[in-house]
Design a protein around this motif. Structure first.
Motif, PDB file in Angstrom:
ATOM      1  N   THR A 214       0.880  -1.277   0.107  1.00 22.29           N
ATOM      2  CA  THR A 214      -0.046  -0.117  -0.092  1.00 22.29           C
ATOM      3  C   THR A 214       0.808   1.055  -0.025  1.00 22.29           C
ATOM      4  O   THR A 214       0.643   2.250  -0.620  1.00 22.29           O
TER       5      THR A 214
ATOM      6  N   GLY B 266      -5.240  -1.625  -1.026  1.00 23.96           N
ATOM      7  CA  GLY B 266      -5.666  -2.495   0.243  1.00 23.96           C
ATOM      8  C   GLY B 266      -7.008  -3.236   0.219  1.00 23.96           C
ATOM      9  O   GLY B 266      -7.068  -4.260   0.573  1.00 23.96           O
TER      10      GLY B 266
ATOM     11  N   GLY C 163      -6.960  -6.193  -2.303  1.00 23.04           N
ATOM     12  CA  GLY C 163      -6.219  -7.231  -1.778  1.00 23.04           C
ATOM     13  C   GLY C 163      -6.665  -7.733  -0.440  1.00 23.04           C
ATOM     14  O   GLY C 163      -6.110  -8.940   0.029  1.00 23.04           O
ATOM     15  N   ASP C 164      -7.602  -7.117  -0.017  1.00 22.87           N
ATOM     16  CA  ASP C 164      -8.353  -7.519   1.191  1.00 22.87           C
ATOM     17  C   ASP C 164      -7.186  -7.697   2.397  1.00 22.87           C
ATOM     18  O   ASP C 164      -6.992  -8.464   3.228  1.00 22.87           O
ATOM     19  N   LEU C 165      -6.269  -6.553   2.438  1.00 28.74           N
ATOM     20  CA  LEU C 165      -5.175  -6.579   3.386  1.00 28.74           C
ATOM     21  C   LEU C 165      -5.397  -5.975   4.762  1.00 28.74           C
ATOM     22  O   LEU C 165      -4.584  -6.476   5.579  1.00 28.74           O
ATOM     23  N   GLY C 166      -6.485  -5.419   4.927  1.00 34.36           N
ATOM     24  CA  GLY C 166      -6.648  -4.804   6.393  1.00 34.36           C
ATOM     25  C   GLY C 166      -7.986  -4.933   6.635  1.00 34.36           C
ATOM     26  O   GLY C 166      -8.790  -5.600   6.272  1.00 34.36           O
TER      27      GLY C 166
ATOM     28  N   SER D  72      -3.310  -1.722   5.323  1.00 32.41           N
ATOM     29  CA  SER D  72      -2.711  -3.122   5.462  1.00 32.41           C
ATOM     30  C   SER D  72      -2.892  -3.667   7.033  1.00 32.41           C
ATOM     31  O   SER D  72      -2.308  -4.821   7.168  1.00 32.41           O
TER      32      SER D  72
ATOM     33  N   SER E 199      -4.454  -4.453  10.927  1.00 34.99           N
ATOM     34  CA  SER E 199      -5.669  -4.670  11.627  1.00 34.99           C
ATOM     35  C   SER E 199      -5.931  -3.842  12.670  1.00 34.99           C
ATOM     36  O   SER E 199      -4.747  -3.058  13.009  1.00 34.99           O
TER      37      SER E 199
END
Length: 265
Positions: free
Chosen positions: A3, A50, A53-56, A133, A135
């Motif tokens: 990102t 982000g 890519g379903d990063l966070g 990215s 949590s």
């Protein structure tokens, strides 16, 4: 990290376009508009990558994007109106570069003016760019950061508006120094509002992700605060105003940065 690379691409695109525009219009001041625009485009690019890519966590990514765009859009609009209405270029850049935007080599314009700004955008915006990215560990901190950010944007907008009205008033009809409104509590409320904004974004983007991200993204708001206080911003404005009629009296009773009740004479 991907990102941040996406943000880098967006920032480079904006700064390159800004350098070309400066060359065409023969004014360095366009870089002041490119500064907030680069944050907005960089954050939009980071968020797009982000989310794709379903990063966070999507809600926090969107929240930080909205906060950055709120600040970016407001400031770009304000600075754009001022920059394109100006008849003369910013003397700081003329002195720094030793010539006009058309006289200096384009590579120097691209690297020494716009390249430097790109590096600063990445340093200040790092927490926001990387947040997409990460949590979220403390959602309440993210919400609190959003409230702080909005407060900062509102304060900066009020300060800019009051200053614009003051400058538009004929000199013979106004005080020598703007000392009313939020300017009666701080000599630089616009810069303080900008600092508050980016501390709020850091809360939502970095601190809300836990102790680790809180610590390694902490330099981002510190860099912004340093820029608006000791690198440029406050330092340059103070130097420019020193010696003007009424300034010493105003400075004696008014806090330099953090808004505080005026001191009694």
């Amino acid at each position: 990290m991907v990102t941040v690379l996406a943000a880098l691409a967006g920032v480079v695109l904006v700064m390159t376009a800004g350098a070309v525009a400066s060359r065409v219009r023969n004014t360095f001041a366009i870089v002041d508009v490119a500064w907030p625009v680069a944050f907005g485009v960089g954050m939009a690019a980071a968020t797009t990558v982000g989310l794709a890519g379903d990063l966070g966590e999507a809600w926090r990514g969107v929240l930080v994007l909205v906060l950055v765009l709120l600040w970016s859009g407001r400031l770009a609009s304000h600075l754009g109106a001022r920059t394109f209405a100006a008849e003369e270029d910013d003397p700081r850049y003329l002195e720094y570069m030793g010539g006009s935007a058309r006289e200096v080599p384009f590579f120097a314009l691209l690297t020494k003016v716009y390249g430097l700004q790109a590096v600063l955008v990445l340093a200040v915006g790092y927490a926001a760019f990387v947040s997409v990215s990460l949590s979220v560990r403390w959602p309440a901190v993210a919400v609190a950061g959003a409230l702080v950010t909005v407060a900062g944007v509102v304060l900066e907008a009020i300060a800019d508006r009051q200053l614009a009205v003051y400058r538009a008033t004929p000199k013979q009809e106004r005080e020598p120094v703007l000392s009313s409104g939020v300017w009666s509590w701080s000599r630089h409320p616009n810069y303080f509002g900008e600092a508050v904004t980016w501390w709020g974004i850091w809360l939502s983007a970095g601190a809300a992700s836990g102790w680790g991200p809180l610590l390694w993204t902490l330099p981002a708001p510190i860099v912004l605060t340093a820029i608006v206080t000791v690198v440029s911003g406050v330092r340059i404005a103070e130097r420019r105003m020193r010696g003007r009629t009424g300034w010493d009296e105003y400075a004696a009773r008014t806090s330099v940065f953090v808004p505080l009740p005026p001191r009694r004479s």
